[in-house]
Write an enzyme that holds these catalytic residues in place. Sequence first.
Site, PDB file in Angstrom:
ATOM      1  N   SER A 185     -90.442 -34.071 -72.697  1.00 17.41           N
ATOM      2  CA  SER A 185     -90.227 -32.744 -73.256  1.00 17.41           C
ATOM      3  C   SER A 185     -88.733 -32.420 -73.306  1.00 17.41           C
ATOM      4  CB  SER A 185     -91.015 -31.715 -72.437  1.00 17.41           C
ATOM      5  OG  SER A 185     -91.081 -30.475 -73.103  1.00 17.41           O
ATOM      6  N   HIS A 245     -99.675 -31.089 -74.717  1.00 11.05           N
ATOM      7  CA  HIS A 245     -98.318 -31.366 -74.240  1.00 11.05           C
ATOM      8  C   HIS A 245     -98.361 -31.600 -72.733  1.00 11.05           C
ATOM      9  CE1 HIS A 245     -94.027 -31.487 -74.525  1.00 11.05           C
ATOM     10  NE2 HIS A 245     -93.855 -30.466 -73.701  1.00 11.05           N
ATOM     11  N   GLU A 274     -99.458 -31.570 -80.402  1.00  9.78           N
ATOM     12  CA  GLU A 274     -98.360 -30.908 -79.706  1.00  9.78           C
ATOM     13  C   GLU A 274     -97.511 -30.070 -80.649  1.00  9.78           C
ATOM     14  OE1 GLU A 274     -96.561 -33.337 -76.204  1.00  9.78           O
ATOM     15  OE2 GLU A 274     -96.804 -34.703 -77.885  1.00  9.78           O
TER      16      GLU A 274
END
Length: 329
Positions: free
Chosen positions: A147, A272, A242
């Site tokens: 991320s 996610h 996502e």
Amino acid sequence: MPSPQHLLLKQFLTASTMPLARRRPSIAAMRLSLELGSLGQFMPWGVHFDSLQIEGLAAEWIRPEIADSRRVLLYLHGGGYVLGSLNTHRSMVGALAQRCGMQALAIDYRKAPEHPFPAALEDALLAYRWLLGQGYAAHNIIVAGDSAGGGLMLALLLALRDQHLPLPAAGIGLSPWTDLVLPTSTIRRVADEEIQLVEALAIRGWGGLYAGDVPLTSPLVSPVRARLHELPPLLLQTSDAEVLYDDVLAFAAKATKAGVPVTLQSFSGLVHWWHLFWRYVPEAREALDKVACFTTGIWAAQQAAAQVLKTVRRPAEKLSSDARLRARL
């Protein structure tokens, strides 16, 4: 189709996070919630960790019992540049290090809004330089992150390239955040699913907190906006469910066009941060196994290149030796 375990995980995350999200909690409350949620994540069997300080930066070594001591996975955790810690990612990093047969160095870089850009990047650079100073060769280091940590990994590679420092062997991005602008088209795409929409709107705000006085389009803030030449091989993983999916595909396409070797692995229907739930979700274990295959390929390519270099050097050395012998005669 996602596994039953993943479907249960998604239902649990929706039920547990949506009521909290609607109340718009403070960052401090979200940090505490994430820390408490990580209490059920345990280190894999046979993996140990030791805390350390790198010039005031909190970090820890994560060492599988069977690991190549020459090689290091420098790991940068995710959390939108405002959340996450060594605690929240320790279990997953341990599982990844074990699969890759490497020791990992995880760092607790400074976070926004208290420490906006470039604080996190400075900490990542500090850790990388520290590894070099400890005698680890750049070609034996792989940088990874998920991320926001994946975006930070890419920013680190760009900074190393531009500062003419030795680049690591590869970079690994697990759903990396490559564009903090988060285009409106992305918001439209995820609007039908409430949990994704809330997530998108939240990280849109976090991007501004991280960037601070720097434009969101700055290359070291949004790596997809950078010139991507002369980067090491990259592995990028993402799921089509996502929020960041479009951005990852855009970055992969741009990097490939710039001549960067990119391995893009796309999964279907996964939330996610699915990697964090490796103990319970088979797709997470599959993704980590694919990362291990990628790192194995990196080391194999290095060995093959070294063997070719030896083969080339031997005739040259023989010619040089013969020339010296003729000179003596």
